[in-house]
Design a protein around this motif. Structure first.
Motif, PDB file in Angstrom:
ATOM      1  N   THR A  39       0.838  -1.204   0.000  1.00 45.76           N
ATOM      2  CA  THR A  39       0.000   0.000   0.000  1.00 45.76           C
ATOM      3  C   THR A  39       0.871   1.251   0.000  1.00 45.76           C
ATOM      4  N   THR A  40       1.894   1.255   0.833  1.00 41.63           N
ATOM      5  CA  THR A  40       2.817   2.387   0.885  1.00 41.63           C
ATOM      6  C   THR A  40       3.519   2.561  -0.458  1.00 41.63           C
ATOM      7  N   GLU A  43       1.050   4.112  -2.916  1.00 42.14           N
ATOM      8  CA  GLU A  43       0.799   5.522  -2.602  1.00 42.14           C
ATOM      9  C   GLU A  43       1.991   6.401  -2.970  1.00 42.14           C
ATOM     10  N   SER A  44       3.192   5.909  -2.764  1.00 39.96           N
ATOM     11  CA  SER A  44       4.378   6.705  -3.055  1.00 39.96           C
ATOM     12  C   SER A  44       4.712   6.740  -4.541  1.00 39.96           C
ATOM     13  N   SER A  47       0.593   7.252  -8.208  1.00 40.97           N
ATOM     14  CA  SER A  47      -0.497   6.782  -9.057  1.00 40.97           C
ATOM     15  C   SER A  47      -1.822   7.322  -8.547  1.00 40.97           C
ATOM     16  N   ASN A  48      -2.659   7.801  -9.473  1.00 38.26           N
ATOM     17  CA  ASN A  48      -3.994   8.269  -9.109  1.00 38.26           C
ATOM     18  C   ASN A  48      -5.003   7.138  -9.110  1.00 38.26           C
ATOM     19  N   ALA A  51      -5.983   1.909  -4.991  1.00 45.64           N
ATOM     20  CA  ALA A  51      -5.189   0.748  -4.595  1.00 45.64           C
ATOM     21  C   ALA A  51      -5.987  -0.524  -4.821  1.00 45.64           C
TER      22      ALA A  51
END
Length: 80
Positions: A39-40, A43-44, A47-48, A51
């Motif tokens: 997940t991290t 997020e980093s 990406s728009n 998840a």
């Protein structure tokens, strides 16, 4: 990430230590660490896109969607 498995192993260990080192729950700590790391990472990446669902819930969601489609199809045929 250069070594995903190593990062997951280290995070799982830290989670396990924080919970008081309970016996027999290695899989739970591994999966929680894997979810956190992935997940991290998503997020980093900037990406728009939303998840992805964890692997265990994706199948349930797919089955649920199929069941709704099947039910809605049956109700339409009865009404006709």
């Amino acid at each position: 990430m250069p070594n995903l498995e190593e990062a997951i192993r280290e995070r799982a260990y830290h989670l396990w230590m924080a919970d008081g080192q309970p016996e027999g729950q290695a899989d739970i700590y591994w999966l929680n660490a894997q979810r956190e790391i992935l997940t991290t990472s998503l997020e980093s990446s900037g990406s728009n896109a939303p998840a992805a669902a964890p692997p265990d819930t994706g199948f349930v969601a797919m089955k649920s969607a199929k069941a709704k489609t099947a039910r809605s199809g049956k109700s339409k045929s009865r009404a006709a």
